[in-house]
Design a protein around this motif. Structure first.
Motif, short mmCIF file in Angstrom:
data_model
loop_
_atom_site.label_atom_id
_atom_site.label_comp_id
_atom_site.label_asym_id
_atom_site.label_seq_id
_atom_site.Cartn_x
_atom_site.Cartn_y
_atom_site.Cartn_z
N ALA A 46 41.67 34.94 46.03
CA ALA A 46 42.23 35.64 47.19
C ALA A 46 43.06 36.84 46.76
O ALA A 46 42.96 37.93 47.35
N ALA A 47 43.86 36.69 45.71
CA ALA A 47 44.71 37.78 45.25
C ALA A 47 43.87 38.92 44.69
O ALA A 47 44.22 40.10 44.85
N THR A 48 42.76 38.61 44.04
CA THR A 48 41.92 39.65 43.47
C THR A 48 41.23 40.46 44.57
O THR A 48 41.13 41.68 44.48
N ILE A 49 40.77 39.79 45.61
CA ILE A 49 40.17 40.52 46.73
C ILE A 49 41.23 41.36 47.43
O ILE A 49 41.00 42.52 47.80
N GLU A 50 42.41 40.81 47.58
CA GLU A 50 43.50 41.55 48.22
C GLU A 50 43.82 42.83 47.43
O GLU A 50 44.25 43.83 48.00
N PHE A 51 43.59 42.78 46.11
CA PHE A 51 43.87 43.94 45.27
C PHE A 51 43.00 45.13 45.63
O PHE A 51 43.32 46.27 45.25
N LEU A 52 41.92 44.95 46.38
CA LEU A 52 41.11 46.08 46.81
C LEU A 52 41.95 47.10 47.57
O LEU A 52 41.64 48.29 47.57
N GLY A 53 43.02 46.67 48.23
CA GLY A 53 43.90 47.60 48.95
C GLY A 53 44.59 48.57 48.01
O GLY A 53 44.42 49.80 48.13
N PRO A 54 45.40 48.07 47.05
CA PRO A 54 46.00 48.99 46.08
C PRO A 54 44.97 49.78 45.29
O PRO A 54 45.20 50.94 44.95
N LEU A 55 43.83 49.15 45.00
CA LEU A 55 42.78 49.85 44.26
C LEU A 55 42.28 51.06 45.04
O LEU A 55 42.06 52.14 44.48
N ALA A 56 42.11 50.88 46.35
CA ALA A 56 41.67 52.00 47.18
C ALA A 56 42.67 53.14 47.15
O ALA A 56 42.31 54.31 47.07
N VAL A 57 43.96 52.80 47.20
CA VAL A 57 45.00 53.83 47.12
C VAL A 57 44.92 54.55 45.78
O VAL A 57 45.03 55.78 45.70
N ALA A 58 44.72 53.79 44.71
CA ALA A 58 44.63 54.38 43.38
C ALA A 58 43.44 55.34 43.29
O ALA A 58 43.54 56.42 42.71
N LEU A 78 38.19 51.94 38.15
CA LEU A 78 36.82 51.43 38.17
C LEU A 78 36.69 50.14 37.36
O LEU A 78 35.94 49.23 37.73
N LEU A 79 37.40 50.06 36.25
CA LEU A 79 37.39 48.82 35.47
C LEU A 79 37.96 47.67 36.30
O LEU A 79 37.42 46.55 36.31
N ALA A 80 39.04 47.94 37.00
CA ALA A 80 39.61 46.92 37.87
C ALA A 80 38.63 46.53 38.98
O ALA A 80 38.51 45.35 39.34
N ALA A 81 37.92 47.52 39.52
CA ALA A 81 36.93 47.22 40.56
C ALA A 81 35.83 46.33 40.03
O ALA A 81 35.35 45.42 40.72
N GLY A 82 35.42 46.56 38.77
CA GLY A 82 34.41 45.69 38.16
C GLY A 82 34.91 44.26 38.04
O GLY A 82 34.16 43.30 38.26
N GLY A 83 36.18 44.11 37.70
CA GLY A 83 36.75 42.78 37.63
C GLY A 83 36.79 42.09 38.98
O GLY A 83 36.49 40.89 39.09
N VAL A 84 37.13 42.86 40.01
CA VAL A 84 37.13 42.31 41.37
C VAL A 84 35.74 41.85 41.76
O VAL A 84 35.55 40.75 42.30
N ALA A 85 34.74 42.67 41.47
CA ALA A 85 33.36 42.31 41.82
C ALA A 85 32.90 41.08 41.04
O ALA A 85 32.26 40.17 41.61
N VAL A 129 50.49 54.94 40.02
CA VAL A 129 50.80 54.01 38.93
C VAL A 129 51.13 52.64 39.49
O VAL A 129 50.68 51.61 38.99
N PHE A 130 51.93 52.61 40.56
CA PHE A 130 52.27 51.34 41.19
C PHE A 130 51.01 50.62 41.67
O PHE A 130 50.86 49.41 41.48
N SER A 131 50.10 51.37 42.28
CA SER A 131 48.91 50.77 42.87
C SER A 131 48.04 50.08 41.82
O SER A 131 47.45 49.03 42.10
N VAL A 132 47.94 50.66 40.63
CA VAL A 132 47.13 50.03 39.60
C VAL A 132 47.93 48.99 38.83
O VAL A 132 47.38 47.99 38.37
N LEU A 133 49.24 49.21 38.73
CA LEU A 133 50.09 48.23 38.04
C LEU A 133 50.02 46.87 38.71
O LEU A 133 49.98 45.83 38.04
N VAL A 134 49.96 46.85 40.03
CA VAL A 134 49.94 45.57 40.73
C VAL A 134 48.60 44.86 40.59
O VAL A 134 48.42 43.77 41.15
#
Length: 323
Positions: A130-142, A156-163, A275-280
């Motif tokens: 659930a937390a990883t899917i929720e991370f799509l929000g900060p990822l979009a901002v980034a 993009l690396l984080a997006a691959g992890g989410v997928a 930076v905050f968006s990807v840090l989280v």
């Protein structure tokens, strides 16, 4: 929104005087000192602390979903948080522009939506998923505010992890992921993106944590039509222990959202949004760890690999980020 990125226009703000230091303001020394100290702590450490408190608060809230329901628990939690923050900060609204109050209201609605939808997601999905899917929000901002190729690559690396985690993930019973839980998680992601953007705006126009108090009150009022009845039914059900339930909710409300949101608002004043968006992106790893320790939730190799991707992206963004 200005044409330039908030991460470029946001300047460090001086620490506002804590509520008890203002003339004629009653003391709330212990909590006031707690809210003041984060100004001296490195912003990345504030984010990490907030994430652990959020995930611990979520995990400890899950047993309350049974007697009080998801919306009832979330409403009471935000209600207690609003009361605490209003008592400590006593926000002054005189002189505030309508758009500033509107921003605080939207932040409250985003916080309420994020809190409620993520609670609904973890009621049906493993916390790490659930937390990883929720991370799509900060990822979009980034991704929206990315100006350097390195930041885009980390996102993009984080997006691959989410997928990876989402597509190969399993529910708590070993079957496929609950579709309703996934909808809750994606909704929480959208609210999370709005939360990041409006926390920045509200933190810039309100002194100290007054904006947080206003937004938390707006959030509690937003959830009232959905959560009040469910909370009332749970507290008055035969065999219920209303005082014990209220005490538990009050304790959890400090872990989520009072202290973490205060820490995150402080951190956002001192680092670029990008930076905050990807840090989280560390949050999925924190959530998986807390889910394992508190709830005994185990994740498989694909899920752990997905979390490793977002952790690597977070570390890379932190090392290459510049204020």
């Amino acid at each position: 929104m200005p044409s330039s990125s908030p991460s470029e226009t946001l300047a460090p703000m001086p620490a506002a005087a804590p509520p008890e230091a203002l003339p004629g303001r009653p003391t709330g020394r212990r909590l006031g000192r707690t809210l003041r100290r984060p100004e001296r702590i490195p912003a990345p450490l504030l984010c990490l602390t907030a994430m652990f408190l959020v995930q611990t608060g979520i995990a400890l809230s899950k047993p309350l979903f049974g007697p009080l329901g998801v919306s009832g628990t979330t409403f009471l939690r935000l209600g207690f948080a609003a009361v605490i923050l209003l008592a400590v900060t006593r926000p002054k609204l005189r002189g505030k522009r309508p758009r500033d109050l509107a921003a605080a209201t939207v932040l409250g609605m985003a916080s309420a939506g994020m809190t409620f939808l993520f609670a609904g997601a973890i009621d049906r999905l493993p916390m790490g998923t659930a937390a990883t899917i929720e991370f799509l929000g900060p990822l979009a901002v980034a991704l929206v505010f990315a100006r350097r190729a390195s930041h885009l690559l980390w996102a993009l690396l984080a997006a691959g992890g989410v997928a990876l985690l989402t597509l190969l993930g399993e529910g708590e019973g070993g079957g496929g992921l609950d579709p309703v839980g996934l909808l809750y998680a994606f909704g929480a992601a959208a609210c999370y993106a709005a939360y990041i953007l409006f926390t920045d705006k509200v933190g810039a126009v309100f002194e100290g944590f007054q904006g947080l108090a206003v937004s938390m009150t707006a959030g509690a009022l937003t959830l009232a039509p959905f959560g009040f009845g469910e909370a009332r039914d749970g507290l008055t059900a035969p065999g219920a222990s209303p005082l014990m339930l209220l005490a538990a909710v009050a304790g959890v409300s400090l872990l989520l959202p009072v202290i973490p949101y205060a820490l995150e608002m402080t951190a956002l004043r001192r680092m670029p949004q990008r930076v905050f968006s990807v840090l989280v992106s560390l949050e999925p790893a924190v959530s998986a760890l807390v889910g394992l320790v508190v709830l005994g939730q185990l994740l498989g190799v694909p899920q752990l690999a997905g979390i490793a991707c977002v952790v690597a992206a977070s570390v890379g963004a932190t090392l290459t980020g510049r204020r």
